[in-house]
Write an enzyme that holds these catalytic residues in place. Structure first.
Site: not given
Ligand code: UD1
Length: 372
Positions: A217
């Site tokens: 991811h």
């Molecule tokens: C975040 C952390 C990363 C960790 C990862 C584990 C930061 C910078 N990154 O990255 O270190 O390894 O979490 O998962 O804090 N989304 C959903 N549902 C959710 C959460 C996210 O659909 O519950 C989708 C959204 O479209 C979002 C994307 O996933 O834009 C990314 O989520 P985000 O929290 O920005 O970062 P992660 O890639 O999950």
């Protein structure tokens, strides 16, 4: 400890939940066994809401037995600036109202840096659990989060000696550093029996020691069309020889959909929804190989001594390579690295010291010792 110590614990994203669970449990245990009339630890659990899907958040609270958060900031997704700013805005109000003696932040996600910044400005003491890890790659958002958090936090609680060395090199005073061990392993040890009762292998028709468990991811792997296409093509090729089980992170799924590639699963390339904690531990223990870019899975593989290939040019967890079962890989060297793994024994490497399931106790000892 002369009076009650109010400890505000922050959780935001999936990898944080297995790090706060042992702290909440340990506080409850200490309070239950403290002689009557003696001072208490008062925990306040704050969920920033960075992760909000049931499969990314709530399931972990249920499985890990974490009490419902006292406060949920509900920030959700957004750009880094937006997400960080929203956590800061919400968390400032919480701190002003709660006036904690300590704020404990864990890991390296946006919620970690945001809450640390708020406390530094308000003069509230912060302890960082999992301090000192460095990939030396500032293209990783998590590296920026680690550097800023460690620059500002008062107490730096580290998982391994290499983290202490990194902090010393940055000129951090010894008095701010405590080696406490790896708190992820507290949760792992505590949940092993339940993980071993998981039915995830049967549900997806894979056999012990005969599948590859994939999680990917990181922005560097999935945010660019070419690298994501190369990864998916490599997994497809791999799956002709070994079943691949790939619980897909929402970020990866979204990138595949937005780029028009789509999510193309087959009988042997099993792309499924994110799995819960017990299922993930079970998959890690019994995989022939873990292929990942996650920090937590590098550590959990090392604990199980399951071979792990990390699809990244670096790792902030070098002990998983020097002592543990981990090796860095690239798409170009994946086939060769895989053959090397299959030539070697099923279990490899050693478990680092202080990955013993008792880190939460050492964290609380450090907080109590430093007092109010
Ligand atoms: C975040 C952390 C990363 C960790 C990862 C584990 C930061 C910078 N990154 O990255 O270190 O390894 O979490 O998962 O804090 N989304 C959903 N549902 C959710 C959460 C996210 O659909 O519950 C989708 C959204 O479209 C979002 C994307 O996933 O834009 C990314 O989520 P985000 O929290 O920005 O970062 P992660 O890639 O999950």
């Amino acid at each position: 400890m002369s009076q009650s110590l109010k400890i505000l614990i922050v959780a935001g994203a999936r990898p944080n939940f297995m790090k706060v669970a042992p702290l909440m449990k340990c506080i409850a245990r200490r309070n239950a066994s403290a002689p009557s009339g003696s001072p208490r630890l008062t925990p306040v659990l704050v969920h920033t809401g960075q992760h909000y899907d049931h499969k990314m958040s709530e399931i972990f609270f249920q499985e890990l037995g974490i009490p419902a958060p006292d406060i949920n900031l509900g920030v959700g997704s957004g750009s880094h600036a937006v997400q960080t700013a929203q956590v800061m805005t919400g968390f400032e109000g919480v701190c002003l109202e709660q006036r904690p003696d300590w704020v404990v932040v864990v890991g390296d996600v946006n919620s970690t840096i945001a809450c640390t910044l708020v406390c530094a400005k308000l003069g509230i003491r912060v302890a960082h659990v999992e301090a000192g890890l460095r990939s030396y790659d500032r293209a990783m958002p998590e590296e920026i989060n680690r550097l800023v958090t460690d620059a500002l936090a008062d107490l730096l609680l580290t998982p391994s000696e290499d983290a202490n060395d990194n902090l010393r090199r940055e000129g951090v005073a010894e008095s701010r550093i405590r080696l406490v061990g790896n708190i992820m392993i507290d949760s792992l040890v505590d949940n092993l029996d339940q993980a071993r009762r998981s039915k995830i292998l049967e549900s997806h028709s894979v056999q012990r020691d005969a599948y590859i468990y994939v999680t990917l991811h990181r922005p560097s792997n999935v945010d660019h069309r070419e690298s994501l296409a190369a990864i998916m093509a490599a997994l497809e090729r791999l799956s002709h020889d070994y079943p691949v089980l790939f619980p897909m992170h929402p970020r990866t799924r979204k990138m595949l959909e937005d780029s028009g590639m789509g999510v193309r699963a087959t009988d042997s390339l099993k792309i499924i929804e994110p799995v819960g904690y017990h299922d993930s531990l079970c998959l890690t223990e019994h995989a022939r190989l873990v292929l990942t870019d996650s920090g937590g899975l590098q550590e959990e593989s090392t604990y199980f001594r399951t071979p792990c290939l990390t699809l990244r040019p670096n790792t902030e967890r070098p002990v998983t390579v020097t002592l543990g079962s981990n090796k860095l890989t690239t798409i170009g060297s994946l086939t060769q690295d895989l053959h090397d793994v299959f030539r070697r024994p099923r279990r490899i490497g050693e478990v680092p010291s202080l990955w013993d399931g008792r880190t939460a106790d050492r964290v609380l000892d450090a907080l109590v010792l430093c007092g109010r």
